[in-house]
Design a protein around this motif. Structure first.
Motif, PDB file in Angstrom:
ATOM      1  N   PRO A  34       0.709   6.357   0.829  1.00 11.21           N
ATOM      2  CA  PRO A  34      -0.283   5.626   0.030  1.00 11.21           C
ATOM      3  C   PRO A  34      -0.591   4.268   0.640  1.00 11.21           C
ATOM      4  O   PRO A  34       0.286   3.597   1.191  1.00 11.21           O
ATOM      5  CB  PRO A  34       0.408   5.472  -1.332  1.00 11.21           C
ATOM      6  N   ASN A  35      -1.830   3.858   0.546  1.00  8.03           N
ATOM      7  CA  ASN A  35      -2.190   2.480   0.876  1.00  8.03           C
ATOM      8  C   ASN A  35      -1.641   1.563  -0.212  1.00  8.03           C
ATOM      9  O   ASN A  35      -1.407   1.987  -1.353  1.00  8.03           O
ATOM     10  CB  ASN A  35      -3.705   2.327   0.948  1.00  8.03           C
ATOM     11  N   VAL A  36      -1.469   0.291   0.122  1.00 10.73           N
ATOM     12  CA  VAL A  36      -0.973  -0.687  -0.845  1.00 10.73           C
ATOM     13  C   VAL A  36      -1.844  -1.941  -0.752  1.00 10.73           C
ATOM     14  O   VAL A  36      -2.040  -2.481   0.343  1.00 10.73           O
ATOM     15  CB  VAL A  36       0.496  -1.066  -0.580  1.00 10.73           C
ATOM     16  N   ILE A  37      -2.354  -2.384  -1.880  1.00  6.62           N
ATOM     17  CA  ILE A  37      -3.060  -3.666  -1.962  1.00  6.62           C
ATOM     18  C   ILE A  37      -2.321  -4.544  -2.960  1.00  6.62           C
ATOM     19  O   ILE A  37      -2.141  -4.159  -4.120  1.00  6.62           O
ATOM     20  CB  ILE A  37      -4.524  -3.491  -2.393  1.00  6.62           C
ATOM     21  N   PRO A 215      -2.642   4.536   6.888  1.00  6.59           N
ATOM     22  CA  PRO A 215      -2.100   3.759   5.771  1.00  6.59           C
ATOM     23  C   PRO A 215      -2.183   2.263   6.067  1.00  6.59           C
ATOM     24  O   PRO A 215      -1.951   1.835   7.199  1.00  6.59           O
ATOM     25  CB  PRO A 215      -0.643   4.222   5.678  1.00  6.59           C
ATOM     26  N   PHE A 216      -2.508   1.497   5.048  1.00  9.69           N
ATOM     27  CA  PHE A 216      -2.610   0.046   5.246  1.00  9.69           C
ATOM     28  C   PHE A 216      -1.958  -0.700   4.085  1.00  9.69           C
ATOM     29  O   PHE A 216      -1.871  -0.195   2.960  1.00  9.69           O
ATOM     30  CB  PHE A 216      -4.069  -0.391   5.427  1.00  9.69           C
ATOM     31  N   PHE A 217      -1.495  -1.907   4.414  1.00 10.92           N
ATOM     32  CA  PHE A 217      -0.982  -2.856   3.426  1.00 10.92           C
ATOM     33  C   PHE A 217      -1.857  -4.094   3.493  1.00 10.92           C
ATOM     34  O   PHE A 217      -1.840  -4.820   4.491  1.00 10.92           O
ATOM     35  CB  PHE A 217       0.476  -3.209   3.707  1.00 10.92           C
ATOM     36  N   LEU A 218      -2.644  -4.317   2.459  1.00  7.69           N
ATOM     37  CA  LEU A 218      -3.504  -5.494   2.361  1.00  7.69           C
ATOM     38  C   LEU A 218      -2.889  -6.469   1.376  1.00  7.69           C
ATOM     39  O   LEU A 218      -2.708  -6.151   0.196  1.00  7.69           O
ATOM     40  CB  LEU A 218      -4.907  -5.091   1.894  1.00  7.69           C
ATOM     41  N   TYR A 219      -2.569  -7.647   1.873  1.00  6.72           N
ATOM     42  CA  TYR A 219      -2.063  -8.740   1.038  1.00  6.72           C
ATOM     43  C   TYR A 219      -3.225  -9.715   0.863  1.00  6.72           C
ATOM     44  O   TYR A 219      -3.468 -10.562   1.714  1.00  6.72           O
ATOM     45  CB  TYR A 219      -0.872  -9.378   1.745  1.00  6.72           C
ATOM     46  N   LEU A 220      -3.993  -9.522  -0.218  1.00  6.38           N
ATOM     47  CA  LEU A 220      -5.146 -10.381  -0.502  1.00  6.38           C
ATOM     48  C   LEU A 220      -4.655 -11.502  -1.403  1.00  6.38           C
ATOM     49  O   LEU A 220      -4.539 -11.359  -2.617  1.00  6.38           O
ATOM     50  CB  LEU A 220      -6.268  -9.579  -1.155  1.00  6.38           C
ATOM     51  N   MET A 418       7.565   3.379  -4.043  1.00  4.29           N
ATOM     52  CA  MET A 418       6.312   4.103  -4.256  1.00  4.29           C
ATOM     53  C   MET A 418       5.753   4.678  -2.958  1.00  4.29           C
ATOM     54  O   MET A 418       5.046   5.691  -2.977  1.00  4.29           O
ATOM     55  CB  MET A 418       5.287   3.168  -4.900  1.00  4.29           C
ATOM     56  N   ALA A 419       6.064   4.021  -1.841  1.00  4.52           N
ATOM     57  CA  ALA A 419       5.608   4.512  -0.538  1.00  4.52           C
ATOM     58  C   ALA A 419       6.506   5.626  -0.001  1.00  4.52           C
ATOM     59  O   ALA A 419       6.266   6.146   1.095  1.00  4.52           O
ATOM     60  CB  ALA A 419       5.553   3.356   0.457  1.00  4.52           C
ATOM     61  N   GLY A 420       7.548   5.992  -0.762  1.00  3.19           N
ATOM     62  CA  GLY A 420       8.429   7.081  -0.357  1.00  3.19           C
ATOM     63  C   GLY A 420       9.464   6.686   0.663  1.00  3.19           C
ATOM     64  O   GLY A 420       9.954   7.533   1.418  1.00  3.19           O
ATOM     65  N   LEU A 421       9.841   5.411   0.696  1.00  4.77           N
ATOM     66  CA  LEU A 421      10.831   4.918   1.647  1.00  4.77           C
ATOM     67  C   LEU A 421      12.156   4.683   0.950  1.00  4.77           C
ATOM     68  O   LEU A 421      12.203   4.325  -0.228  1.00  4.77           O
ATOM     69  CB  LEU A 421      10.346   3.624   2.301  1.00  4.77           C
ATOM     70  N   HIS A 422      13.241   4.892   1.689  1.00  2.00           N
ATOM     71  CA  HIS A 422      14.566   4.664   1.123  1.00  2.00           C
ATOM     72  C   HIS A 422      14.720   3.210   0.704  1.00  2.00           C
ATOM     73  O   HIS A 422      14.180   2.315   1.344  1.00  2.00           O
ATOM     74  CB  HIS A 422      15.648   4.965   2.171  1.00  2.00           C
ATOM     75  N   PRO A 423      15.492   2.947  -0.357  1.00  2.00           N
ATOM     76  CA  PRO A 423      15.879   1.564  -0.649  1.00  2.00           C
ATOM     77  C   PRO A 423      16.555   0.960   0.580  1.00  2.00           C
ATOM     78  O   PRO A 423      17.268   1.639   1.312  1.00  2.00           O
ATOM     79  CB  PRO A 423      16.866   1.701  -1.815  1.00  2.00           C
TER      80      PRO A 423
END
Length: 553
Positions: A34-37, A215-220, A418-423
């Motif tokens: 998933p993308n994350v904003i 996939p992108f991570f936008l920190y607006l 939420m991105a499906g990555l391990h803690p």
């Protein structure tokens, strides 16, 4: 070495440092991540949006978004000022653990302080798996548009995992103006007079369109609604007209436009009745740091320039959500809406002798945080409780309200989960935050690690915005305790019955106060929190640099 070469070097170091960190939790790697904003607003209070009760500011896009995602009624920033809260978002760690407990560069010590401020780390520590760095290691494109304020090093954002920073400007406020030319590298060009919030949104959406295939991570991270308090012209006129209509209809706010707050850590703190009575005395008529370490707090949301800034921010969110829909990305993009600390209801007295003329009050006092007490720079709810909305398509509830207390350290674990990555595991003491995914899904019962835990704050500094001593706080269940560091006075509140923190229960419930104080002390020791130290240059006769009558020009 070029900036690109520096980035490749940093990436190689990161790959070594983060090995086996943030790896996919499932062998199925065919499904696109998933993308994350992360949409972050600066200096916006809990009640500065319509769905949280504002009757003057108009935020239709935020309000609509709250109906699409999960809104959290008791969400907190990890600090009452910006840099520490932002550090907690990026690392998942409490500011006290990071030793970044004040805004950067921080407030210098003054002779009227009984204590010297604790040391303040001047950049986000390097060599840690930050949120953008871990996402980048897992195939994400990463970018920050807007405010960074976590280090003056020109390569700071690259070293922390961002591919792109716009503008290349690391201070915590615009370069004097919200209107172009902005004087910030990376935002050159464009029509003169263009509004900064609009321009940052435009640049961010261009980047989204360019990177939509991966996939992108936008920190607006908007500079708005931080001062300078400058609204876009058309919206400012709109709110001036609105205020005129309210005045004509007799619907203006009633009551005191400003109240006084004192320092609860003083040997003889003032009662609310005593503070109200002092408002009638001549020496309390001005807008400065006032006698007996009192400070004026704004009570009305009536600032037309600030209202225009809020609606511009709201328009930005609407444009972002509209672009996701246009590009077919809305159903695979997590969007988080949050703010970094409470609204500026007390003026900034970095210069302790500042005297604000009445004609400049809207430039100095942005908003009111009612029904919450205090504001930016205070550990009352008005300084740390924030609007929070999380939209998780396909997984999260729509239109739900969650009353479980959460804090900005939680975003790190939440986004990776939420991105499906391990803690993640750290080389030091670990991540402080907890994933909010169960709350967004609506799982029942609420996991004990969320329902039973305590939340902590540590602010070992004198704020620019108030008269209170350096202090810390703990919230556990319905109770919140604030401990002050000059004389170790405490205040205890039951936030369920008294969210405005008007009834101090410390004397009535001493066992509960002592229980929370002990937990707070144990936590401070566990994170090795730096404490303020006695000020050898303290001038006891000048506890606060005021007391004289101020005549407004």
């Amino acid at each position: 070495m070029t900036k690109s070469a520096k980035f490749l070097c940093v990436l190689a170091v990161a790959a070594f440092s983060f090995a086996a960190v943030g790896q996919p939790s499932s062998p199925n790697s065919s499904k696109r991540k998933p993308n994350v904003i992360f949409f972050l607003v600066d200096d916006m209070g809990w009640s500065d949006v319509g769905y949280q009760g504002s009757r003057f500011y108009e935020t239709p896009n935020v309000d609509r978004f709250a109906r699409q995602g999960v809104s959290f009624s008791q969400a907190y920033a990890a600090c009452s000022v910006c840099s520490p809260s932002r550090a907690s978002i990026i690392t998942g760690e409490y500011p006290a653990r990071l030793r970044m407990t004040d805004y950067l560069p921080g407030r210098p010590n003054k002779p009227f302080q009984k204590l010297n401020n604790a040391p303040n780390q001047q950049h986000l520590p390097y060599g840690q798996p930050t949120l953008p760095a871990v996402l980048k290691e897992n195939g994400y494109r990463t970018a920050i548009f807007g405010k960074w304020h976590l280090g003056e090093d020109e390569n700071s954002t690259v070293r922390q995992g961002f591919d792109l920073q716009v503008p290349e400007w690391n201070k915590g406020w615009p370069n004097g103006t919200y209107f172009s030319p902005y004087g910030m590298k990376g935002l050159e060009g464009g029509p003169n007079g263009q509004y900064l919030t609009d321009r940052l949104t435009e640049e961010a959406l261009k980047w989204v369109e360019t990177n939509r295939e991966q996939p992108f991570f936008l920190y607006l991270s908007h500079f708005a609604v931080h001062d300078p308090i400058q609204g876009r012209g058309d919206l400012t006129v709109k709110y001036e007209n609105k205020w005129g209509r309210l005045k004509k209809a007799g619907e203006l706010p009633q009551g005191l436009p400003y109240i006084l707050e004192d320092n609860p850590d003083d040997p003889n703190p003032l009662s609310r009745g005593e503070l109200t009575a002092r408002l009638r005395e001549p020496r309390y008529q001005g807008f400065s740091l006032l006698p007996e370490r009192t400070t004026k707090i704004k009570q009305f949301q009536d600032n037309t320039q600030f209202a225009a800034m809020v609606e511009s921010m709201d328009e930005s969110l609407g444009r972002v959500l509209g672009k996701l829909k246009e590009l077919g990305l809305a159903e695979n993009t997590i969007v988080i809406f949050f703010a970094d600390n409470g609204g500026m209801s007390a003026a900034n007295f970095f210069n302790p002798r500042r005297n604000i003329p009445r004609c400049d009050l809207n430039r100095a006092y942005a908003t009111s945080n009612l029904p919450l007490r205090g504001g930016k720079g205070w550990l009352y709810e008005g300084g740390i409780r924030e609007p929070l909305i999380i939209y998780w398509p396909g997984e999260g509830r729509a239109g739900a309200v969650c009353d479980v207390p959460v804090i900005s350290t939680d975003f790190y674990s939440t986004i990776l989960d939420m991105a499906g990555l391990h803690p993640l595991t750290r080389r030091d003491n670990g991540v402080d935050g907890v994933s909010l995914a169960p709350l967004v899904r609506g799982e029942a019962p609420v996991p004990e690690q969320l329902s039973k835990r305590a939340l902590f704050w540590h602010f070992p500094h004198y704020s620019n915005h108030g008269a209170q001593s350096p202090c810390g706080a703990i919230r556990q269940g319905d109770y919140k305790l604030i401990e002050y560091y000059e004389n170790y006075a405490v205040q205890l509140f039951n936030l369920k019955s008294d969210p405005g923190e008007q009834r101090d229960l410390a004397a009535a419930e001493p066992a509960k106060a002592e229980e929370l104080r002990r937990i707070l002390h144990d936590w401070r020791q566990s994170v090795k929190a730096d404490m303020p130290t006695p000020n050898p240059n303290w001038e006891p006769g000048k506890l606060w640099p005021s007391g004289e009558i101020h005549d407004d020009p």
